[in-house]
Enzyme design. Structure first.
Site, PDB file in Angstrom:
ATOM      1  N   ASP A  35      11.579   0.965   0.509  1.00 58.83           N
ATOM      2  CA  ASP A  35      10.574   1.438   1.459  1.00 58.83           C
ATOM      3  C   ASP A  35      10.493   2.963   1.429  1.00 58.83           C
ATOM      4  OD1 ASP A  35       9.209  -0.271   4.025  1.00 58.83           O
ATOM      5  OD2 ASP A  35       9.125   1.921   4.186  1.00 58.83           O
ATOM      6  N   ASP A  56       8.702   6.021  -2.865  1.00 56.30           N
ATOM      7  CA  ASP A  56       7.264   6.100  -2.636  1.00 56.30           C
ATOM      8  C   ASP A  56       6.592   5.343  -3.779  1.00 56.30           C
ATOM      9  OD1 ASP A  56       4.621   6.604  -2.325  1.00 56.30           O
ATOM     10  OD2 ASP A  56       4.761   8.789  -2.455  1.00 56.30           O
ATOM     11  N   TYR A 148      -8.806  -1.234   0.685  1.00 61.06           N
ATOM     12  CA  TYR A 148      -7.885  -2.352   0.973  1.00 61.06           C
ATOM     13  C   TYR A 148      -8.414  -3.654   0.385  1.00 61.06           C
ATOM     14  CZ  TYR A 148      -4.732  -5.185   3.941  1.00 61.06           C
ATOM     15  OH  TYR A 148      -3.773  -6.048   4.412  1.00 61.06           O
ATOM     16  N   LYS A 152      -6.645  -5.767  -2.588  1.00 61.45           N
ATOM     17  CA  LYS A 152      -6.123  -7.118  -2.308  1.00 61.45           C
ATOM     18  C   LYS A 152      -6.810  -8.171  -3.170  1.00 61.45           C
ATOM     19  CE  LYS A 152      -3.044  -6.155   0.931  1.00 61.45           C
ATOM     20  NZ  LYS A 152      -1.603  -6.186   0.601  1.00 61.45           N
TER      21      LYS A 152
HETATM   22  N1  LIG Z   1      -0.290  -7.266   9.371  1.00 59.04           N
HETATM   23  C1  LIG Z   1      -1.311  -7.975   8.926  1.00 59.04           C
HETATM   24  O1  LIG Z   1      -2.146  -8.450   9.687  1.00 59.04           O
HETATM   25  C2  LIG Z   1      -1.460  -8.258   7.471  1.00 59.04           C
HETATM   26  C3  LIG Z   1      -2.401  -9.212   7.059  1.00 59.04           C
HETATM   27  C4  LIG Z   1      -2.554  -9.490   5.725  1.00 59.04           C
HETATM   28  C5  LIG Z   1      -1.787  -8.817   4.792  1.00 59.04           C
HETATM   29  N2  LIG Z   1      -0.886  -7.878   5.206  1.00 59.04           N
HETATM   30  C6  LIG Z   1      -0.123  -7.183   4.190  1.00 59.04           C
HETATM   31  O2  LIG Z   1       1.237  -7.373   4.452  1.00 59.04           O
HETATM   32  C7  LIG Z   1       1.987  -6.291   3.892  1.00 59.04           C
HETATM   33  C8  LIG Z   1       2.957  -5.777   4.941  1.00 59.04           C
HETATM   34  O3  LIG Z   1       2.204  -5.292   6.028  1.00 59.04           O
HETATM   35  P1  LIG Z   1       2.775  -5.195   7.520  1.00 59.04           P
HETATM   36  O4  LIG Z   1       1.707  -5.706   8.392  1.00 59.04           O
HETATM   37  O5  LIG Z   1       4.128  -5.752   7.603  1.00 59.04           O
HETATM   38  O6  LIG Z   1       2.773  -3.608   7.701  1.00 59.04           O
HETATM   39  P2  LIG Z   1       3.893  -2.581   8.233  1.00 59.04           P
HETATM   40  O7  LIG Z   1       3.149  -1.302   8.388  1.00 59.04           O
HETATM   41  O8  LIG Z   1       4.616  -3.150   9.383  1.00 59.04           O
HETATM   42  O9  LIG Z   1       4.881  -2.504   6.999  1.00 59.04           O
HETATM   43  C9  LIG Z   1       4.500  -1.944   5.768  1.00 59.04           C
HETATM   44  C10 LIG Z   1       5.705  -1.283   5.144  1.00 59.04           C
HETATM   45  O10 LIG Z   1       5.287  -0.721   3.876  1.00 59.04           O
HETATM   46  C11 LIG Z   1       5.890   0.550   3.755  1.00 59.04           C
HETATM   47  N3  LIG Z   1       5.118   1.407   2.850  1.00 59.04           N
HETATM   48  C12 LIG Z   1       3.871   1.897   3.045  1.00 59.04           C
HETATM   49  N4  LIG Z   1       3.536   2.707   2.027  1.00 59.04           N
HETATM   50  C13 LIG Z   1       4.581   2.737   1.168  1.00 59.04           C
HETATM   51  C14 LIG Z   1       4.839   3.408  -0.063  1.00 59.04           C
HETATM   52  N5  LIG Z   1       3.962   4.274  -0.593  1.00 59.04           N
HETATM   53  N6  LIG Z   1       6.023   3.200  -0.677  1.00 59.04           N
HETATM   54  C15 LIG Z   1       6.965   2.379  -0.116  1.00 59.04           C
HETATM   55  N7  LIG Z   1       6.778   1.729   1.045  1.00 59.04           N
HETATM   56  C16 LIG Z   1       5.592   1.904   1.686  1.00 59.04           C
HETATM   57  C17 LIG Z   1       5.910   1.108   5.177  1.00 59.04           C
HETATM   58  O11 LIG Z   1       6.849   2.168   5.322  1.00 59.04           O
HETATM   59  C18 LIG Z   1       6.257  -0.126   5.990  1.00 59.04           C
HETATM   60  O12 LIG Z   1       7.652  -0.270   6.186  1.00 59.04           O
HETATM   61  C19 LIG Z   1       0.947  -5.266   3.444  1.00 59.04           C
HETATM   62  O13 LIG Z   1       0.753  -5.371   2.045  1.00 59.04           O
HETATM   63  C20 LIG Z   1      -0.294  -5.682   4.189  1.00 59.04           C
HETATM   64  O14 LIG Z   1      -1.462  -5.285   3.528  1.00 59.04           O
HETATM   65  C21 LIG Z   1      -0.702  -7.591   6.519  1.00 59.04           C
END
Ligand SMILES: NC(=O)c1ccc[n+]([C@@H]2O[C@H](COP(=O)([O-])OP(=O)(O)OC[C@H]3O[C@@H](n4cnc5c(N)ncnc54)[C@H](O)[C@@H]3O)[C@@H](O)[C@H]2O)c1
Length: 253
Positions: A35, A56, A148, A152
């Site tokens: 992360d 990153d 996004y 995706k």
């Molecule tokens: N929450 C939703 O409703 C939802 C729905 C569909 C898909 N998603 C997908 O699920 C995945 C997780 O999302 P989430 O909702 O848990 O979000 P979140 O923001 O809670 O977690 C995302 C994590 O990714 C890390 N991150 C971001 N950019 C980064 C980088 N450049 N390098 C390393 N780490 C990085 C962040 O620090 C964070 O810990 C994502 O790919 C998101 O698109 C989420």
């Protein structure tokens, strides 16, 4: 399973990634929590006896290092969960070019690079699991989410291609497509959605998030983690190239 399998979970410091790291650990895996947020990655890894790797994933060198450090520490890598992500909400005319590039880098290029780098580990043992966290926005669009939605959708294409290549190697590759999950990523976009759609924050929940769904609630991170854990199991050996909806019926109409 003789020796415990090793899983790399990107974005494992919070939200869905944290739930996945905890679930795979409970299922017996050793987990590398990768992360941007080093402190939170350390908290999650510490709680499950895993390895925290600050990276990153917009940087190619960090993708390489994440795999190398995992293999150096655990001696192998069997499972890759491409989950790290973020969101940027703006109409195309105002969409910052650098946000577009970063969304594609983290949401699409990093999963490609990590899959490429981990592939020899999986092929060498004749067993591997890659799960890409796509979204309902890998299948349908919403306004003001060009970067996004594009990334995706592309991630499902990568999933299908890798599945075809992995079939003869014992590697399955699948995507999961959640609707709105109760995480910081959703909480942080409510105000932006309200602004770009000209509605109140309260109406975002009712009109944007819940109205298209058959089951009117948010998804919990542990529910997505359970589906991902299944796709990582031996029981799911016949499932590959799938883009599995977990969306409360959001895309059913
Ligand atoms: N929450 C939703 O409703 C939802 C729905 C569909 C898909 N998603 C997908 O699920 C995945 C997780 O999302 P989430 O909702 O848990 O979000 P979140 O923001 O809670 O977690 C995302 C994590 O990714 C890390 N991150 C971001 N950019 C980064 C980088 N450049 N390098 C390393 N780490 C990085 C962040 O620090 C964070 O810990 C994502 O790919 C998101 O698109 C989420």
């Amino acid at each position: 399973m003789n020796e415990a399998r090793v899983a790399i979970v990107t974005g494992g410091a919070g939200g869905i990634g944290r739930a996945v790291a905890e679930r795979l650990s409970a299922d017996g895996c050793r987990v590398a929590v990768v992360d941007l947020n080093a402190e939170q990655a350390g908290v999650v890894a510490g709680a499950i006896g895993g390895l925290a790797i600050q990276a990153d994933l917009a940087q190619r060198a960090d993708c390489r290092r994440a795999v190398d450090e995992t293999v150096a520490h655990f001696g192998r890598a069997d499972i890759l969960i491409n989950n790290a992500g973020f969101q940027h909400i703006a109409p195309i005319a105002d969409f910052p070019e650098d946000s577009w590039e970063k969304l594609l880098a983290v949401l699409l290029t990093a999963p490609f690079l990590l899959t490429k780098y981990v592939w020899p580990q999986m092929a060498g043992r004749g067993w591997g699991r890659v799960v890409n966290v796509s979204s309902i926005h890998g299948k349908v669009a919403s306004p003001n989410k060009a970067g996004y939605v594009s990334a995706k959708h592309g991630l499902i294409g990568l999933t299908r291609t890798a599945a075809l290549e992995g079939g003869s190697l014992g590697i399955t590759v699948n995507a999961v497509c959640p609707a709105f999950v109760r995480t910081a990523l959703v909480e942080n976009q409510i105000d932006d959605l309200a602004r770009t759609r000209g509605i109140s924050a309260a109406d975002v929940l009712g009109q944007v998030i819940l109205e298209p769904a058959a089951i009117k609630r948010m998804i919990e991170p542990v529910e997505v983690a359970a589906l991902i854990a299944y796709l990582c199991s031996d029981a799911a050996a016949a499932v590959t190239g799938a883009a599995w909806d977990i969306d409360l019926g959001w895309t059913a109409r």
